[in-house]
Write a protein that holds these residues in place. Sequence first.
Motif, PDB file in Angstrom:
ATOM      1  N   PRO A 230      -1.072   9.328   5.796  1.00  0.00           N
ATOM      2  CA  PRO A 230      -2.387   8.766   6.064  1.00  0.00           C
ATOM      3  C   PRO A 230      -2.721   8.710   7.549  1.00  0.00           C
ATOM      4  O   PRO A 230      -1.850   8.833   8.415  1.00  0.00           O
ATOM      5  CB  PRO A 230      -2.290   7.355   5.487  1.00  0.00           C
ATOM      6  N   THR A 231      -3.999   8.518   7.818  1.00  0.00           N
ATOM      7  CA  THR A 231      -4.462   8.149   9.149  1.00  0.00           C
ATOM      8  C   THR A 231      -4.818   6.673   9.109  1.00  0.00           C
ATOM      9  O   THR A 231      -5.556   6.228   8.228  1.00  0.00           O
ATOM     10  CB  THR A 231      -5.704   8.966   9.560  1.00  0.00           C
ATOM     11  N   ILE A 232      -4.271   5.911  10.034  1.00  0.00           N
ATOM     12  CA  ILE A 232      -4.494   4.462  10.079  1.00  0.00           C
ATOM     13  C   ILE A 232      -5.274   4.159  11.350  1.00  0.00           C
ATOM     14  O   ILE A 232      -4.872   4.552  12.449  1.00  0.00           O
ATOM     15  CB  ILE A 232      -3.162   3.699  10.081  1.00  0.00           C
ATOM     16  N   THR A 233      -6.386   3.461  11.184  1.00  0.00           N
ATOM     17  CA  THR A 233      -7.229   3.125  12.327  1.00  0.00           C
ATOM     18  C   THR A 233      -7.248   1.618  12.521  1.00  0.00           C
ATOM     19  O   THR A 233      -7.557   0.869  11.589  1.00  0.00           O
ATOM     20  CB  THR A 233      -8.665   3.630  12.114  1.00  0.00           C
TER      21      THR A 233
ATOM     22  N   VAL B 159       0.859  -1.183   0.000  1.00  0.00           N
ATOM     23  CA  VAL B 159       0.000   0.000   0.000  1.00  0.00           C
ATOM     24  C   VAL B 159       0.897   1.236   0.000  1.00  0.00           C
ATOM     25  O   VAL B 159       1.809   1.345   0.824  1.00  0.00           O
ATOM     26  CB  VAL B 159      -0.919   0.021   1.239  1.00  0.00           C
ATOM     27  N   GLU B 160       0.621   2.154  -0.921  1.00  0.00           N
ATOM     28  CA  GLU B 160       1.410   3.375  -1.016  1.00  0.00           C
ATOM     29  C   GLU B 160       0.494   4.596  -0.978  1.00  0.00           C
ATOM     30  O   GLU B 160      -0.577   4.592  -1.597  1.00  0.00           O
ATOM     31  CB  GLU B 160       2.231   3.397  -2.308  1.00  0.00           C
ATOM     32  N   CYS B 161       0.922   5.628  -0.275  1.00  0.00           N
ATOM     33  CA  CYS B 161       0.205   6.895  -0.200  1.00  0.00           C
ATOM     34  C   CYS B 161       1.157   8.010  -0.630  1.00  0.00           C
ATOM     35  O   CYS B 161       2.016   8.437   0.163  1.00  0.00           O
ATOM     36  CB  CYS B 161      -0.295   7.161   1.213  1.00  0.00           C
ATOM     37  N   PRO B 162       1.045   8.469  -1.883  1.00  0.00           N
ATOM     38  CA  PRO B 162       1.909   9.570  -2.333  1.00  0.00           C
ATOM     39  C   PRO B 162       1.662  10.830  -1.518  1.00  0.00           C
ATOM     40  O   PRO B 162       0.515  11.167  -1.192  1.00  0.00           O
ATOM     41  CB  PRO B 162       1.487   9.769  -3.795  1.00  0.00           C
ATOM     42  N   ARG B 163       2.747  11.530  -1.181  1.00  0.00           N
ATOM     43  CA  ARG B 163       2.648  12.767  -0.419  1.00  0.00           C
ATOM     44  C   ARG B 163       3.221  13.907  -1.258  1.00  0.00           C
ATOM     45  O   ARG B 163       4.403  13.863  -1.627  1.00  0.00           O
ATOM     46  CB  ARG B 163       3.404  12.652   0.904  1.00  0.00           C
ATOM     47  N   PRO B 164       2.422  14.886  -1.608  1.00  0.00           N
ATOM     48  CA  PRO B 164       2.917  16.005  -2.424  1.00  0.00           C
ATOM     49  C   PRO B 164       4.121  16.670  -1.766  1.00  0.00           C
ATOM     50  O   PRO B 164       4.080  17.042  -0.593  1.00  0.00           O
ATOM     51  CB  PRO B 164       1.718  16.961  -2.476  1.00  0.00           C
TER      52      PRO B 164
ATOM     53  N   ALA C 121      -2.074   8.697  13.425  1.00  0.00           N
ATOM     54  CA  ALA C 121      -1.962   9.722  12.385  1.00  0.00           C
ATOM     55  C   ALA C 121      -0.499   9.877  11.982  1.00  0.00           C
ATOM     56  O   ALA C 121       0.380  10.053  12.834  1.00  0.00           O
ATOM     57  CB  ALA C 121      -2.520  11.046  12.884  1.00  0.00           C
ATOM     58  N   VAL C 122      -0.230   9.811  10.688  1.00  0.00           N
ATOM     59  CA  VAL C 122       1.114   9.986  10.158  1.00  0.00           C
ATOM     60  C   VAL C 122       1.249  11.440   9.702  1.00  0.00           C
ATOM     61  O   VAL C 122       0.471  11.879   8.848  1.00  0.00           O
ATOM     62  CB  VAL C 122       1.369   9.041   8.971  1.00  0.00           C
TER      63      VAL C 122
ATOM     64  N   ALA D  92      -6.526  -5.774  11.693  1.00  0.00           N
ATOM     65  CA  ALA D  92      -7.253  -5.222  10.551  1.00  0.00           C
ATOM     66  C   ALA D  92      -7.235  -3.707  10.644  1.00  0.00           C
ATOM     67  O   ALA D  92      -7.345  -3.144  11.749  1.00  0.00           O
ATOM     68  CB  ALA D  92      -8.686  -5.739  10.511  1.00  0.00           C
ATOM     69  N   LEU D  93      -7.102  -3.038   9.502  1.00  0.00           N
ATOM     70  CA  LEU D  93      -6.838  -1.606   9.487  1.00  0.00           C
ATOM     71  C   LEU D  93      -7.730  -0.861   8.509  1.00  0.00           C
ATOM     72  O   LEU D  93      -8.116  -1.398   7.462  1.00  0.00           O
ATOM     73  CB  LEU D  93      -5.372  -1.346   9.094  1.00  0.00           C
ATOM     74  N   LEU D  94      -8.020   0.381   8.850  1.00  0.00           N
ATOM     75  CA  LEU D  94      -8.621   1.342   7.937  1.00  0.00           C
ATOM     76  C   LEU D  94      -7.544   2.362   7.600  1.00  0.00           C
ATOM     77  O   LEU D  94      -6.961   2.977   8.496  1.00  0.00           O
ATOM     78  CB  LEU D  94      -9.817   2.034   8.606  1.00  0.00           C
ATOM     79  N   VAL D  95      -7.256   2.522   6.304  1.00  0.00           N
ATOM     80  CA  VAL D  95      -6.258   3.496   5.852  1.00  0.00           C
ATOM     81  C   VAL D  95      -6.990   4.612   5.114  1.00  0.00           C
ATOM     82  O   VAL D  95      -7.732   4.343   4.166  1.00  0.00           O
ATOM     83  CB  VAL D  95      -5.207   2.841   4.931  1.00  0.00           C
ATOM     84  N   GLU D  96      -6.767   5.850   5.546  1.00  0.00           N
ATOM     85  CA  GLU D  96      -7.402   7.016   4.925  1.00  0.00           C
ATOM     86  C   GLU D  96      -6.336   8.047   4.567  1.00  0.00           C
ATOM     87  O   GLU D  96      -5.466   8.365   5.377  1.00  0.00           O
ATOM     88  CB  GLU D  96      -8.421   7.643   5.875  1.00  0.00           C
ATOM     89  N   HIS D  97      -6.437   8.567   3.343  1.00  0.00           N
ATOM     90  CA  HIS D  97      -5.430   9.538   2.889  1.00  0.00           C
ATOM     91  C   HIS D  97      -6.030  10.406   1.800  1.00  0.00           C
ATOM     92  O   HIS D  97      -6.545   9.892   0.798  1.00  0.00           O
ATOM     93  CB  HIS D  97      -4.190   8.803   2.365  1.00  0.00           C
ATOM     94  N   ARG D  98      -6.009  11.684   2.017  1.00  0.00           N
ATOM     95  CA  ARG D  98      -6.448  12.687   1.034  1.00  0.00           C
ATOM     96  C   ARG D  98      -7.837  12.359   0.474  1.00  0.00           C
ATOM     97  O   ARG D  98      -8.089  12.445  -0.708  1.00  0.00           O
ATOM     98  CB  ARG D  98      -5.419  12.826  -0.087  1.00  0.00           C
ATOM     99  N   GLY D  99      -8.725  11.963   1.358  1.00  0.00           N
ATOM    100  CA  GLY D  99     -10.112  11.714   0.987  1.00  0.00           C
ATOM    101  C   GLY D  99     -10.416  10.307   0.527  1.00  0.00           C
ATOM    102  O   GLY D  99     -11.586   9.943   0.356  1.00  0.00           O
TER     103      GLY D  99
END
Length: 377
Positions: free
Chosen positions: A168-171, A20-25, A163-164, A236-243
């Motif tokens: 992302p925010t990982i729950t 899983v990757e979350c690009p960060r501007p 919160a990173v 088990a995780l919820l990953v949220e990033h930029r909507g």
Amino acid sequence: MPTAIHVEVLPARLGDCLLVECPRPGGPTWRMLVDGGPPDTWPLLEARLRRLDPADRHIDVAVVTHIDNDHIGGMLAFLASDLAADVGDFWFNGRTHLAQGPPGRSRSVDQGESLVAALLGPLDDPLAAGVAAPSHDRTLPWNTAFRGGPVETGASGGFVEVAVPGGPTITVLSPTTRRLARLADTWSASLREALHGQERDRGAELDVLGPLDDLQHLADERSPQDSSVPNGSSIALLVEHRGASIVLGADAYGSVLAAGLHGVARARGAQTLPVDALKLPHHASRANVVKQLVAAAPASHYLVSTNGDVFHHPDDAALARVVLDAPAGPTLWFNYRTPRTERWGDPALTERHGHRATYPDPEHAEAGIVLDLPVRP
């Protein structure tokens, strides 16, 4: 539209191996590895990781969701490789996290105990025979985000957010304290089975493919409850990033996941928690993909990680619940095209129920399935 969350479900045979990757501007990509599949997944995983730019090969979090061979087999080889030295934090509940301490006292990693030792036992232990020693000598970070304590939610319906900064925010949605504590009584046997236990010889059994002409009957089918103690301890995780958002269900119990998702929704003043994607728990077993889970987190995309080896997943009842109860027009993503999964892409079936089925590119099957979730306001 820029990508918020990039997900790769590698072909890990009957197991899980996700990148899983979350690009960060303006900054480096945040990256998480979830499980390593069975042992024979390692060459594929290693090749994928070594294709990353050497200047940006960092893995921020590597998650070992629970001790089952089809999740930790490839991770053991990863831990022994030089690539493990590029991991910022390992999330894994070891033996030391299972025993209840005095009231009010947080459980944490015993001083001097290492992640490798927790998974393998002492290197001179017969349990660790045949597994290479690590090629690095530094102590690996372990549950640092949880101050060395367990990765758990507390009571049923609880959750923990990490919160990173800039990421992302990982729950954490699973396991509960109770489910994790149950593993204490079976830890040694479960670990031995995970490391050296043979897969149950069901592969030779005929996989009987029933008709899909009455999905409601399949969805309403009474299903057994998952009784696997290691599965109940799954992270088990919820990953949220930029909507964008995705639930990574591991092999967690559907009821525990649903309760955690409802807990997050209530905390946000809602009844349900709509997400973009949900990696179905336990390879889309009917015992884990329950109606309350589908209702708790309505999604547009549902990911299935299995080739059907041994246990003949995904179960028809599980997918029927998704197709009927998910928001209109869901997409089923399969990381293998098999006779069992191919039926769900039958044009007559998809036209009747309005869903879609997606399979790996046959010219790049080693990539599994790749899903890009776009940035949302």
